[in-house]
Scaffold this motif. Structure first.
Motif, mmCIF file in Angstrom:
data_model
loop_
_atom_site.group_PDB
_atom_site.id
_atom_site.type_symbol
_atom_site.label_atom_id
_atom_site.label_comp_id
_atom_site.label_asym_id
_atom_site.label_seq_id
_atom_site.Cartn_x
_atom_site.Cartn_y
_atom_site.Cartn_z
ATOM 1 N N GLY A 268 1.167 -1.603 -0.066
ATOM 2 C CA GLY A 268 0.132 0.218 0.204
ATOM 3 C C GLY A 268 0.848 1.526 0.250
ATOM 4 N N HIS A 269 1.714 1.094 0.732
ATOM 5 C CA HIS A 269 3.054 2.189 0.738
ATOM 6 C C HIS A 269 2.888 2.650 -0.559
ATOM 7 C CE1 HIS A 269 6.594 4.385 1.198
ATOM 8 N NE2 HIS A 269 5.941 5.197 2.170
ATOM 9 N N CYS A 270 3.980 1.529 -1.542
ATOM 10 C CA CYS A 270 3.960 1.679 -3.066
ATOM 11 C C CYS A 270 2.672 2.662 -3.603
ATOM 12 C CB CYS A 270 4.069 0.249 -2.940
ATOM 13 S SG CYS A 270 5.727 -0.872 -2.474
ATOM 14 N N ALA A 271 2.092 2.060 -3.263
ATOM 15 C CA ALA A 271 0.256 2.412 -4.345
ATOM 16 C C ALA A 271 0.126 4.058 -3.756
ATOM 17 C CB ALA A 271 -0.666 1.744 -3.993
ATOM 18 N N ALA A 272 0.614 4.164 -2.577
ATOM 19 C CA ALA A 272 0.830 5.532 -2.117
ATOM 20 C C ALA A 272 1.640 6.815 -2.372
ATOM 21 C CB ALA A 272 0.631 5.889 -0.631
#
Length: 71
Positions: free
Chosen positions: A18-22
């Protein structure tokens, strides 16, 4: 004046969470005209909704700024 909403889907490699996506969402959102960014980490699909067609080089630069690459 009418605004034509454009949707384009890109494939981003290297995202794992999710951090990558953010990070990718944040960078692409800074491109002028971008209204929405939807990221699916599992497939790497990034769907960008914008007020006008985007220059792919701008999207590529934003993705690279986030630390990833367009496929």
């Amino acid at each position: 004046m009418t605004t034509e909403i454009t949707t384009a889907t890109y494939t981003v490699t290297g995202m794992t969470c999710g951090h990558c996506a953010a990070s990718v969402t944040e960078e692409i959102s800074e491109i002028a005209g971008v209204e929405d960014v939807d990221v699916v980490v599992e497939t790497g699909a990034v769907t960008v909704t914008s007020a006008a067609p985007l220059d792919e080089s701008a999207v590529r630069a934003a993705v690279e700024e986030a630390g990833y690459a367009l496929a």
